[in-house]
Design a protein around this motif. Structure first.
Motif: not given
Length: 821
Positions: A501-520
């Motif tokens: 609820p505070e906007g912090r990421y708790v789960l990300l998939n590989s597609r997110w990592e691929e598009i934004f170039g940030v280690d999930k």
């Protein structure tokens, strides 16, 4: 003389001593009586409380049994006349057997679907009692008790409710038994000395031995408290006047007339805010004290006066009374023995007695009945003769020696053999009867048959084993589903993420990592502001907040930075809620629609180009129809008129044919002019949108007979694409009214709102369901929407069956093809 003075002084001294003693005796006796009265009042109040608690729970097992009947469950599941009739018969049977006011059945919404009073004047069949607390508790799966005044019968009663469970254990409805409160008053409240009160929430008197106080408040209440009493609907509609009592201290109350009462109050178990209150007037206590005091004083005076003369008589009388008491005690002892013998042989328990050698001295009738023996077959026999070999060995080595040593035994397990050879499991408990020297002369033992309990324990053990197996299988399935879902999230072409609820990421998939170039793994625990620009992060945060506030899914188009450019993504966000409805996680799925947006834009441009070409073609065709075909038809008419005039007087039949030709040519000229006007009204190009719509509304009314009213404001100069779009949408809307609406009136409105032009067409016709519109019937609406979109505007249609239809078009005042919509 001196002797007389001495006697007089002694008499005065005796009189003063007697008066002082009497005064001291009076006050001591008065304090003693008040203390006794306090104890009696408290004990009576507690006694009434215990009797009330017992009375108010007497039907709980009965309503549980009623709720478990198959007929009631079938009535709630099927709701057929036959199933409801069976449920009604069962409710009638329970009502007659229990001698209660009414038994009834409510469905999951609180509606009474079956009742034993369905044919009576105060029947509430079909009424909704979902506001009653006993329904709210029962529909959540909890049995409930409740005291209230009937909303339709206006009779006081105790309500007992229990959920009727479905095949899966879910509550389908509620079974209710209502018992009258009168029997409680007659058996518990009325026989008590003083005033006994049963009060509910806000101290409203629900039952009392003082009928004039019924449905009044014990203590003075505020207007707000009385309003809360009324809103609860537990004690009728009021009013609830005050009886006039007020507290002086914890156990002392006074009424309006100054009468003072001794007061004790006890709460009733399982009934919140319900109390039993016992009042006893102090004057009544004082009077009850003075009567025995007066009698006692009179007897003392009489005894002093007649002491010598009646001493022998009193001693003889006392002896006779003592003999009478002894005879009464002997009779009571015999009655007690007979009562003990009756209870011993008739109680539903296996009772027996043994002597110190272990021989059976007596057994109860239930003992012989349960084990199948006759009394002469067991009296004098060893108790161990009726045990299995293993239990006999245990009894001889452990149970009997320990019992005769300690004098008691409790819950010792033994296995008895019935006469038919059947073995039953028993728990033995015993106490010893001792003589004056403390030696055990016999025992009193009770046996409890626990065979059924043992079977239940075995079944429970088997059920636990099955449950353990099922739990392991369920865990395996959960792990399998978890792997499948994880693989789906990891390999989907969409961007999938989860935030707290505070906007912090708790789960990300590989597609997110691929598009934004940030280690999930590095992104977990961080917000969008840690990776994206302020504008992009604000966009994400705004859409996230909307989901958190509304607690429902939300879809929006968003811009994602990808390979140095901004791509269009269609994002769907949805919340995950806990049991209290709080958002614990926010999930998002985003799909790249950049190519789709480009294709849509190209399609929109192509469609606009087609419509523009179509308008040009319409204008050219209308001009050719008006100019060329119109001229040909005019020349043809002139020739027909010349021919008609030449034939006049020579050939009337041919002249009539020529006249028909003239009329046919005139009609054709009008049709050509009408077609040209519909293809492209000259007034639209010459005079503008307002005059064109006014002309079209007039022509529509003439052609269809439907009253058409056109209203407009001052309209500024508009772009050509805006004018054409507004006219064509209004034209199509009126065409739909004529074809489908079956309306008698239609209003066309043209106005300016800010920098937008609004065109509204509203009719009073039959309307339609937008959700069910499909196929060819939706092509006209699709065309209007497409034309509105090409002009940079929007189209909204509001319609319901039987309530007419409203078409509302909004367009920018100045729009050129190619601008962003």
């Amino acid at each position: 003389m001196r002797l007389r003075t001495i006697l007089l002084a002694l008499s005065l001294l005796a009189t003063v001593s007697t008066a002082v003693g009497a005064f001291y005796y009076f006050f001591s006796f008065r304090e003693y009586e008040f203390a006794v009265a306090r104890r009696q009042t408290a004990s009576r109040a507690e006694l009434v409380r215990n009797q009330l608690s017992s009375h108010l729970t007497e039907n709980m097992n009965t309503v549980k049994a009623l709720a478990g009947l198959a007929e009631l469950r079938a009535a709630l599941e099927q709701k057929t006349p036959d199933s409801l009739e069976k449920a009604n018969r069962m409710l009638d049977h329970f009502q007659l057997s229990l001698q209660v006011d009414v038994c009834y059945l409510m469905d999951g919404r609180g509606l009474v679907v079956a009742t034993s009073n369905r044919g009576e004047d105060d029947s509430f069949l079909g009424d909704n009692y979902s506001f009653r607390p006993y329904f709210k508790e029962a529909i959540r799966g909890l049995a409930s008790k409740y005291l209230a005044l009937g909303t339709r019968s206006f009779k006081r009663g105790a309500y007992y409710s229990h959920p009727v469970l479905g095949a899966e254990g879910e509550p389908l409805g509620v079974a209710v038994i209502k018992s009258s409160i009168k029997r409680l008053e007659e058996s518990v409240l009325q026989p008590m000395a003083g005033i006994t009160i049963l009060s509910g929430p806000y101290d409203v008197i629900f039952s009392t031995s003082q009928p004039a106080w019924l449905f009044k408040t014990l203590w003075q209440k505020t207007a707000q408290e009385l309003a809360e009493v009324k809103s609860s609907r537990q004690f009728g509609q009021g009013p609830w006047p005050w009886v006039g009592l007020s507290l002086e201290d914890q156990h002392l109350a006074v009424d309006r007339d100054g009468r003072r009462y001794l007061l004790y109050s006890f709460s009733i178990d399982d009934f919140d805010n319900w109390k039993v209150i016992h009042l006893r007037e102090l004057d009544e206590i004082a009077q009850s004290m003075m009567r025995p005091l007066a009698r006692t004083t009179g007897l003392v005076v009489l005894a002093i006066c007649l002491c010598l003369g009646l001493s022998v008589y009193l001693l003889n009388r006392k002896a006779r009374r003592e003999i009478g008491r002894r005879e009464a005690a002997e009779k009571g002892l015999r009655r007690s023995e007979e009562r003990y013998r009756f209870l011993y042989h008739n109680t539903p328990a296996l009772l027996h007695s043994i002597d110190p050698q272990g021989r059976l001295l007596s057994v109860s009738d239930y003992w012989t009945e349960a084990l199948g023996y006759e009394k002469d077959e067991v009296i004098g026999k060893q108790l161990t003769d009726f045990l299995t070999p293993e239990s006999r060995r245990n009894a001889e080595e452990n149970t009997l020696p320990r019992f005769f040593s300690k004098g008691h035994a409790r819950n010792i397990a033994h296995r008895f053999i019935k006469k038919d050879g059947q073995v039953v499991e028993m728990l033995l408990s015993a106490i010893a009867e001792k003589d004056a020297d403390g030696k055990i002369v016999r025992s009193l033992a009770v046996l409890s048959d626990v065979s059924a309990l043992k079977r239940v324990e075995e079944e429970l053990r088997q059920a636990q084993a099955k449950l353990s197996s099922y739990s392991k299988d369920l865990e395996r399935q959960v792990r399998q589903r978890t792997r499948e879902i994880s693989g789906l999230i990891e390999h989907t072409p969409a961007v999938v993420y989860m935030k707290d609820p505070e906007g912090r990421y708790v789960l990300l998939n590989s597609r997110w990592e691929e598009i934004f170039g940030v280690d999930k793994e590095l992104a977990k625990g961080k917000t969008a502001y840690d990776f994206f620009s302020q504008e992009i992060a604000d966009q994400f945060n705004h859409n996230d907040q909307k989901v958190l506030d509304e607690k429902k899914p939300f879809q929006a188009e968003e811009l994602f930075p990808h390979k140095g450019a901004l791509h269009n993504y269609l994002s769907v966000r949805f919340p995950i809620l806990d049991g209290q409805g709080r958002v614990t996680r926010l999930c998002g799925i985003s799909l790249d629609i950049t190519d789709l947006k480009r294709a849509q834009d190209q399609l929109r441009r192509l469609s606009g180009s087609i419509m523009a070409s179509q308008e040009k073609e319409r204008t050219a065709i209308a001009r050719e129809l008006h100019d060329e075909l119109g001229q040909v038809l005019t020349a043809l008419r002139m020739d027909a008129v010349w021919l008609r005039d030449r034939l006049k007087g020579f050939d009337d039949r041919a002249m009539a044919r020529a006249q028909n030709m003239c009329e046919l040519i005139d009609q054709t000229i009008r049709d050509v002019r009408h077609i040209a006007m519909r293809l492209r009204p000259p007034v639209l190009d010459d005079l503008g949108l307002v005059d064109a719509l006014e002309w079209h509304a007039t022509e529509f009314e003439k052609r269809t007979g439907i009253a058409c009213v056109f209203k407009h404001e001052d309209i500024p100069e508009l772009s050509e694409i805006t004018v054409i779009a507004a006219f064509r949408v209004a034209q199509e809307a009126l065409t739909n009214v004529a074809r489908h609406a079956e309306a008698s009136n239609v209003d066309v409105t043209l106005r300016v709102e800010g920098q937008a032009l609004t065109v509204t067409v509203a009719d009073n016709g039959m309307g339609f369901d937008l959700q069910s519109l499909s196929g060819q019937h939706s092509l006209g609406i699709a065309g209007m929407r497409e034309r509105a979109g090409l002009a940079g505007g929007s189209l909204e249609i509001i319609s319901r069956p039987g309530q007419g239809t409203e078409v509302c078009l909004k367009l920018p005042l100045h729009y050129q093809m190619g601008e962003a919509a």
